[in-house]
Scaffold this motif. Sequence first.
Motif, mmCIF file in Angstrom:
data_model
loop_
_atom_site.group_PDB
_atom_site.id
_atom_site.type_symbol
_atom_site.label_atom_id
_atom_site.label_comp_id
_atom_site.label_asym_id
_atom_site.label_seq_id
_atom_site.Cartn_x
_atom_site.Cartn_y
_atom_site.Cartn_z
ATOM 1 N N TRP A 168 0.816 -1.222 0.000
ATOM 2 C CA TRP A 168 0.000 0.000 0.000
ATOM 3 C C TRP A 168 0.848 1.271 0.000
ATOM 4 N N TYR A 169 1.986 1.279 0.701
ATOM 5 C CA TYR A 169 2.786 2.491 0.828
ATOM 6 C C TYR A 169 3.500 2.871 -0.463
ATOM 7 N N VAL A 171 2.133 3.288 -3.294
ATOM 8 C CA VAL A 171 1.294 4.297 -3.955
ATOM 9 C C VAL A 171 1.664 5.696 -3.467
ATOM 10 N N ILE A 172 1.856 5.845 -2.164
ATOM 11 C CA ILE A 172 2.228 7.149 -1.605
ATOM 12 C C ILE A 172 3.628 7.542 -2.038
ATOM 13 N N TRP A 175 3.493 8.371 -6.038
ATOM 14 C CA TRP A 175 2.621 9.396 -6.616
ATOM 15 C C TRP A 175 2.525 10.695 -5.817
ATOM 16 N N MET A 176 2.729 10.671 -4.508
ATOM 17 C CA MET A 176 2.608 11.915 -3.751
ATOM 18 C C MET A 176 3.681 12.947 -4.115
ATOM 19 N N VAL A 270 -4.099 -2.515 -4.026
ATOM 20 C CA VAL A 270 -3.817 -1.237 -4.685
ATOM 21 C C VAL A 270 -3.173 -1.517 -6.039
ATOM 22 N N PHE A 305 -4.252 13.276 -6.808
ATOM 23 C CA PHE A 305 -4.405 13.137 -5.359
ATOM 24 C C PHE A 305 -5.656 12.312 -5.052
ATOM 25 N N TYR A 307 -6.798 9.926 -6.857
ATOM 26 C CA TYR A 307 -6.445 8.521 -7.090
ATOM 27 C C TYR A 307 -5.707 7.932 -5.890
ATOM 28 N N VAL A 308 -4.756 8.687 -5.328
ATOM 29 C CA VAL A 308 -4.022 8.205 -4.150
ATOM 30 C C VAL A 308 -4.994 7.967 -2.996
ATOM 31 N N ASP A 311 -6.954 4.695 -3.630
ATOM 32 C CA ASP A 311 -6.214 3.468 -3.331
ATOM 33 C C ASP A 311 -6.043 3.262 -1.828
ATOM 34 N N MET A 312 -5.736 4.349 -1.111
ATOM 35 C CA MET A 312 -5.564 4.234 0.335
ATOM 36 C C MET A 312 -6.892 3.901 1.024
#
Length: 393
Positions: A168-169, A171-172, A175-176, A270, A305, A307-308, A311-312
Amino acid sequence: MAPSPRTYSRAELRQRCAQGSCLVLRGRRLYDVTGFVPLHPGGQQLLRQLAGSDVSAALDGPPHRHSDNARRWLEQYYVGELRAEPGPQSLLERERPVDTINQTTNHWMDPRCKTVDPDKDLVDWHRPLLWQVGHLGEKYDEWVHQPVDRPIRLFHSDIIESFSKTAWYIVIVVWMPVVLYVSWLCYTSLGQGNTRLFSSLTSEYSIPVHKYCFPFLFILGMGLWSLVEYVIHRFVFHMNPPASNYYLITLHFLLHGQHHKSPFDRSRLVFPPLPASLVIGFLYCCLLLILPWAVGLSLFAGGLFGYVAYDMTHYYLHYGSPKKGSYLYGLKTYHVKHHFEHQKLEVLIKIKRVLSWPEPGIPLPRHGFGITTKFWDRPFQTLIPEETFEKED
């Protein structure tokens, strides 16, 4: 001949529950749901309160009647039978209603609850599933919507298989930084004061866009993503592949079917960065083709944002334990219904079998496509209706 199931005494049951395990009964059938406690949609406390007792009444409701899929899911945790003991009825037995059918027939199991047998299933669970599911044909839709609690392997190659899984992390991490950089780029560009809407059509009536508009554009981009999220989930992830098309069935399983078959496989909750970048890139190109660069990029930053957050949120709805009554608690129960409660699906499948409909590709209704919000389910009439409890005979 299958071996007889292990039997447990009430003393053993109480001892294991006292040690922290969560075992429940259905008649005399005993289930160890300890590993499922953190994932229970109704919350951990509710399941802990039922430890050591009969859950037959809780499964049938009120306030909630569990679906056939939920009953099948429970069977995966079957560990044995409660031993019949002579003597007066215990306090626990007096307080909890007991499934009398299960008591009288010790090993009886509701046929709705029959769980997957890896050795007798429609696919070989010892081999990668991706290249097998296309051969299921008209049986695919029913099979893929009967969830199991076991990991799925898609590919033969360990390298390719590793790219199909994502923590999961990630994705952050991926993309963040992009969201922050693009947001800064948009804000500074709008701050120059030379961005105008409709300037390509008319210079006299064009509308200036100032840097103070960036937060509104960002939020609008998040709203736009919520619509994209709904459309993709409903029309792509839940497409109804023709039973005769091996490749579309395989594609559906790769995109989303795997998640419905194994909804608690934490490595597949995710999107991997590579396939996600295709959708994100398409959204980026569309916005920049239609709108001025700074405006389109501001919407894109908000959409990315969104999208993030999607997923979260999706990961949390499967593995989180939100407080009862909170917004996320409502979303979790809503999403679990999307996975497990296919009442209309099950009814239509039975009707199709009775009527011997030859068309395997007849679309079956699905509901609850919103993940971060139920908003778009309302105008598109796919909102899961509130359950009205009526006791079955």
